[in-house]
Motif scaffolding. Structure first.
Motif, PDB file in Angstrom:
ATOM      1  N   TRP A 144       0.801  -1.226   0.000  1.00 24.61           N
ATOM      2  CA  TRP A 144       0.000   0.000   0.000  1.00 24.61           C
ATOM      3  C   TRP A 144       0.834   1.277   0.000  1.00 24.61           C
ATOM      4  O   TRP A 144       0.254   2.370   0.021  1.00 24.61           O
ATOM      5  CB  TRP A 144      -0.953   0.014   1.193  1.00 24.61           C
ATOM      6  CG  TRP A 144      -2.037  -1.007   1.099  1.00 24.61           C
ATOM      7  CD1 TRP A 144      -2.937  -1.163   0.097  1.00 24.61           C
ATOM      8  CD2 TRP A 144      -2.331  -2.013   2.059  1.00 24.61           C
ATOM      9  NE1 TRP A 144      -3.776  -2.207   0.375  1.00 24.61           N
ATOM     10  CE2 TRP A 144      -3.430  -2.753   1.586  1.00 24.61           C
ATOM     11  CE3 TRP A 144      -1.794  -2.373   3.287  1.00 24.61           C
ATOM     12  CZ2 TRP A 144      -3.983  -3.805   2.279  1.00 24.61           C
ATOM     13  CZ3 TRP A 144      -2.349  -3.428   3.978  1.00 24.61           C
ATOM     14  CH2 TRP A 144      -3.432  -4.133   3.466  1.00 24.61           C
ATOM     15  N   SER A 145       2.113   1.205   0.039  1.00 23.41           N
ATOM     16  CA  SER A 145       3.027   2.340  -0.029  1.00 23.41           C
ATOM     17  C   SER A 145       2.728   3.363   1.068  1.00 23.41           C
ATOM     18  O   SER A 145       2.629   2.994   2.230  1.00 23.41           O
ATOM     19  CB  SER A 145       2.967   2.959  -1.420  1.00 23.41           C
ATOM     20  OG  SER A 145       3.915   3.985  -1.548  1.00 23.41           O
ATOM     21  N   VAL A 146       2.582   4.627   0.708  1.00 24.62           N
ATOM     22  CA  VAL A 146       2.414   5.685   1.710  1.00 24.62           C
ATOM     23  C   VAL A 146       1.075   5.603   2.446  1.00 24.62           C
ATOM     24  O   VAL A 146       0.904   6.237   3.487  1.00 24.62           O
ATOM     25  CB  VAL A 146       2.566   7.091   1.081  1.00 24.62           C
ATOM     26  CG1 VAL A 146       3.962   7.295   0.566  1.00 24.62           C
ATOM     27  CG2 VAL A 146       1.546   7.314  -0.002  1.00 24.62           C
ATOM     28  N   PHE A 147       0.147   4.823   1.941  1.00 20.92           N
ATOM     29  CA  PHE A 147      -1.143   4.663   2.606  1.00 20.92           C
ATOM     30  C   PHE A 147      -1.093   3.635   3.734  1.00 20.92           C
ATOM     31  O   PHE A 147      -2.045   3.512   4.498  1.00 20.92           O
ATOM     32  CB  PHE A 147      -2.223   4.274   1.592  1.00 20.92           C
ATOM     33  CG  PHE A 147      -2.450   5.320   0.559  1.00 20.92           C
ATOM     34  CD1 PHE A 147      -3.026   6.532   0.888  1.00 20.92           C
ATOM     35  CD2 PHE A 147      -2.068   5.108  -0.751  1.00 20.92           C
ATOM     36  CE1 PHE A 147      -3.225   7.514  -0.065  1.00 20.92           C
ATOM     37  CE2 PHE A 147      -2.259   6.080  -1.713  1.00 20.92           C
ATOM     38  CZ  PHE A 147      -2.839   7.283  -1.371  1.00 20.92           C
ATOM     39  N   THR A 148      -0.007   2.893   3.845  1.00 19.84           N
ATOM     40  CA  THR A 148       0.105   1.835   4.848  1.00 19.84           C
ATOM     41  C   THR A 148      -0.108   2.345   6.269  1.00 19.84           C
ATOM     42  O   THR A 148      -0.928   1.776   6.998  1.00 19.84           O
ATOM     43  CB  THR A 148       1.459   1.115   4.721  1.00 19.84           C
ATOM     44  OG1 THR A 148       1.590   0.616   3.400  1.00 19.84           O
ATOM     45  CG2 THR A 148       1.574  -0.021   5.709  1.00 19.84           C
ATOM     46  N   PRO A 149       0.577   3.413   6.713  1.00 21.85           N
ATOM     47  CA  PRO A 149       0.335   3.878   8.085  1.00 21.85           C
ATOM     48  C   PRO A 149      -1.103   4.330   8.320  1.00 21.85           C
ATOM     49  O   PRO A 149      -1.667   4.075   9.391  1.00 21.85           O
ATOM     50  CB  PRO A 149       1.311   5.055   8.261  1.00 21.85           C
ATOM     51  CG  PRO A 149       2.341   4.872   7.221  1.00 21.85           C
ATOM     52  CD  PRO A 149       1.672   4.159   6.087  1.00 21.85           C
ATOM     53  N   VAL A 150      -1.700   4.969   7.324  1.00 21.76           N
ATOM     54  CA  VAL A 150      -3.085   5.430   7.468  1.00 21.76           C
ATOM     55  C   VAL A 150      -4.033   4.233   7.585  1.00 21.76           C
ATOM     56  O   VAL A 150      -4.926   4.211   8.437  1.00 21.76           O
ATOM     57  CB  VAL A 150      -3.483   6.330   6.276  1.00 21.76           C
ATOM     58  CG1 VAL A 150      -4.945   6.708   6.334  1.00 21.76           C
ATOM     59  CG2 VAL A 150      -2.601   7.550   6.219  1.00 21.76           C
ATOM     60  N   ILE A 151      -3.833   3.235   6.740  1.00 24.08           N
ATOM     61  CA  ILE A 151      -4.691   2.042   6.763  1.00 24.08           C
ATOM     62  C   ILE A 151      -4.544   1.315   8.089  1.00 24.08           C
ATOM     63  O   ILE A 151      -5.544   0.945   8.720  1.00 24.08           O
ATOM     64  CB  ILE A 151      -4.359   1.120   5.569  1.00 24.08           C
ATOM     65  CG1 ILE A 151      -4.800   1.780   4.263  1.00 24.08           C
ATOM     66  CG2 ILE A 151      -5.009  -0.248   5.730  1.00 24.08           C
ATOM     67  CD1 ILE A 151      -4.298   1.075   3.016  1.00 24.08           C
ATOM     68  N   LEU A 152      -3.318   1.109   8.550  1.00 20.66           N
ATOM     69  CA  LEU A 152      -3.111   0.382   9.803  1.00 20.66           C
ATOM     70  C   LEU A 152      -3.625   1.170  11.001  1.00 20.66           C
ATOM     71  O   LEU A 152      -4.214   0.593  11.926  1.00 20.66           O
ATOM     72  CB  LEU A 152      -1.631   0.038   9.971  1.00 20.66           C
ATOM     73  CG  LEU A 152      -1.077  -0.974   8.976  1.00 20.66           C
ATOM     74  CD1 LEU A 152       0.401  -1.214   9.223  1.00 20.66           C
ATOM     75  CD2 LEU A 152      -1.842  -2.290   9.047  1.00 20.66           C
ATOM     76  N   PHE A 153      -3.439   2.490  10.991  1.00 25.09           N
ATOM     77  CA  PHE A 153      -3.958   3.302  12.091  1.00 25.09           C
ATOM     78  C   PHE A 153      -5.480   3.275  12.128  1.00 25.09           C
ATOM     79  O   PHE A 153      -6.081   3.171  13.196  1.00 25.09           O
ATOM     80  CB  PHE A 153      -3.456   4.745  11.980  1.00 25.09           C
ATOM     81  CG  PHE A 153      -3.949   5.624  13.093  1.00 25.09           C
ATOM     82  CD1 PHE A 153      -3.395   5.523  14.357  1.00 25.09           C
ATOM     83  CD2 PHE A 153      -4.967   6.533  12.875  1.00 25.09           C
ATOM     84  CE1 PHE A 153      -3.857   6.321  15.396  1.00 25.09           C
ATOM     85  CE2 PHE A 153      -5.433   7.338  13.901  1.00 25.09           C
ATOM     86  CZ  PHE A 153      -4.875   7.241  15.168  1.00 25.09           C
ATOM     87  N   THR A 154      -6.101   3.344  10.967  1.00 19.48           N
ATOM     88  CA  THR A 154      -7.564   3.294  10.915  1.00 19.48           C
ATOM     89  C   THR A 154      -8.076   1.944  11.408  1.00 19.48           C
ATOM     90  O   THR A 154      -9.069   1.885  12.142  1.00 19.48           O
ATOM     91  CB  THR A 154      -8.057   3.580   9.482  1.00 19.48           C
ATOM     92  OG1 THR A 154      -7.521   4.830   9.055  1.00 19.48           O
ATOM     93  CG2 THR A 154      -9.566   3.621   9.416  1.00 19.48           C
ATOM     94  N   GLN A 155      -7.407   0.873  11.033  1.00 19.92           N
ATOM     95  CA  GLN A 155      -7.805  -0.458  11.508  1.00 19.92           C
ATOM     96  C   GLN A 155      -7.642  -0.542  13.034  1.00 19.92           C
ATOM     97  O   GLN A 155      -8.493  -1.097  13.725  1.00 19.92           O
ATOM     98  CB  GLN A 155      -6.976  -1.549  10.834  1.00 19.92           C
ATOM     99  CG  GLN A 155      -7.176  -1.639   9.343  1.00 19.92           C
ATOM    100  CD  GLN A 155      -8.578  -2.071   8.972  1.00 19.92           C
ATOM    101  OE1 GLN A 155      -9.560  -1.410   9.288  1.00 19.92           O
ATOM    102  NE2 GLN A 155      -8.674  -3.187   8.297  1.00 19.92           N
ATOM    103  N   PHE A 156      -6.542   0.000  13.537  1.00 21.43           N
ATOM    104  CA  PHE A 156      -6.307  -0.003  14.984  1.00 21.43           C
ATOM    105  C   PHE A 156      -7.400   0.770  15.720  1.00 21.43           C
ATOM    106  O   PHE A 156      -7.964   0.284  16.703  1.00 21.43           O
ATOM    107  CB  PHE A 156      -4.925   0.597  15.286  1.00 21.43           C
ATOM    108  CG  PHE A 156      -4.721   0.946  16.726  1.00 21.43           C
ATOM    109  CD1 PHE A 156      -4.544  -0.046  17.674  1.00 21.43           C
ATOM    110  CD2 PHE A 156      -4.704   2.267  17.126  1.00 21.43           C
ATOM    111  CE1 PHE A 156      -4.364   0.277  19.001  1.00 21.43           C
ATOM    112  CE2 PHE A 156      -4.520   2.597  18.456  1.00 21.43           C
ATOM    113  CZ  PHE A 156      -4.349   1.598  19.396  1.00 21.43           C
ATOM    114  N   MET A 157      -7.713   1.969  15.255  1.00 18.73           N
ATOM    115  CA  MET A 157      -8.736   2.776  15.921  1.00 18.73           C
ATOM    116  C   MET A 157     -10.110   2.117  15.834  1.00 18.73           C
ATOM    117  O   MET A 157     -10.890   2.171  16.792  1.00 18.73           O
ATOM    118  CB  MET A 157      -8.784   4.180  15.311  1.00 18.73           C
ATOM    119  CG  MET A 157      -7.603   5.044  15.664  1.00 18.73           C
ATOM    120  SD  MET A 157      -7.398   5.297  17.427  1.00 18.73           S
ATOM    121  CE  MET A 157      -8.837   6.310  17.799  1.00 18.73           C
ATOM    122  N   GLY A 158     -10.415   1.494  14.706  1.00 14.44           N
ATOM    123  CA  GLY A 158     -11.682   0.784  14.589  1.00 14.44           C
ATOM    124  C   GLY A 158     -11.786  -0.357  15.579  1.00 14.44           C
ATOM    125  O   GLY A 158     -12.836  -0.557  16.203  1.00 14.44           O
TER     126      GLY A 158
END
Length: 167
Positions: A144-158
């Motif tokens: 996912w390149s630069v979107f990886t931290p955003v995706i993982l953070f969103t999954q964590f918060m969910g």
């Protein structure tokens, strides 16, 4: 003249911090006693369902669906498997310590403040989780390149918001 101005500013800043320290130690300011007592009587406990929780849960569900999150984790050849396995192991350590604290110490043994009797649990759990998140970011960066931290953070918060609704 400049020294006097600096000393005056320093004295003002010192007085402000002194007043803030007194406020923190006393809990309320002297002139706010009546207002605070009225406000504390009117405060209702927060509902577990709020816009914040619903937003993170829906964002997590949406990202899971649109990024094919679980199929990618299971089948994508671009994932750096060594880093992913390290992340899984560290996440397992973090979850095991959290479950030990909550289920065993709090529910079975009745220890409410387990961080006093077991002071290493919180820092070790936090360090393991941070190391796991770094490992997952490294492992999934090719996908996912630069979107990886955003995706993982969103999954964590969910997940955090979902778990908070259960408890």
């Amino acid at each position: 003249m400049a020294d006097l101005l600096i000393d005056n500013e320093f004295q003002t800043l010192r007085n402000r911090f002194k007043k803030d320290a007194e406020f923190l130690l006393n809990g309320v300011a002297d002139n706010d006693n009546d207002e605070k007592s009225r406000e504390s009587k009117e405060i209702k406990p927060l509902s577990r369902f709020n816009r914040h929780s619903v937003f993170w849960i829906m964002a997590s569900v949406g990202l899971t669906y649109y990024t094919d999150f679980f199929p990618v984790l299971l089948r994508d050849a671009n994932i750096k498997s060594w880093w992913f396995n390290i992340g899984v192991a560290l996440l397992g350590v973090s979850l095991a310590l959290a479950l030990f604290s909550i289920v065993y110490l709090e529910w079975f043994r009745g220890i409410r403040q387990y961080d006093v009797q077991y002071p290493a649990i919180a820092p070790v759990t936090t360090a393991a989780f941070i190391a796991a998140s770094c490992s997952f970011n490294i492992a999934l960066w090719p996908v996912w390149s630069v979107f990886t931290p955003v995706i993982l953070f969103t999954q964590f918060m969910g997940m955090v918001m979902f778990i908070s609704l259960l408890g």
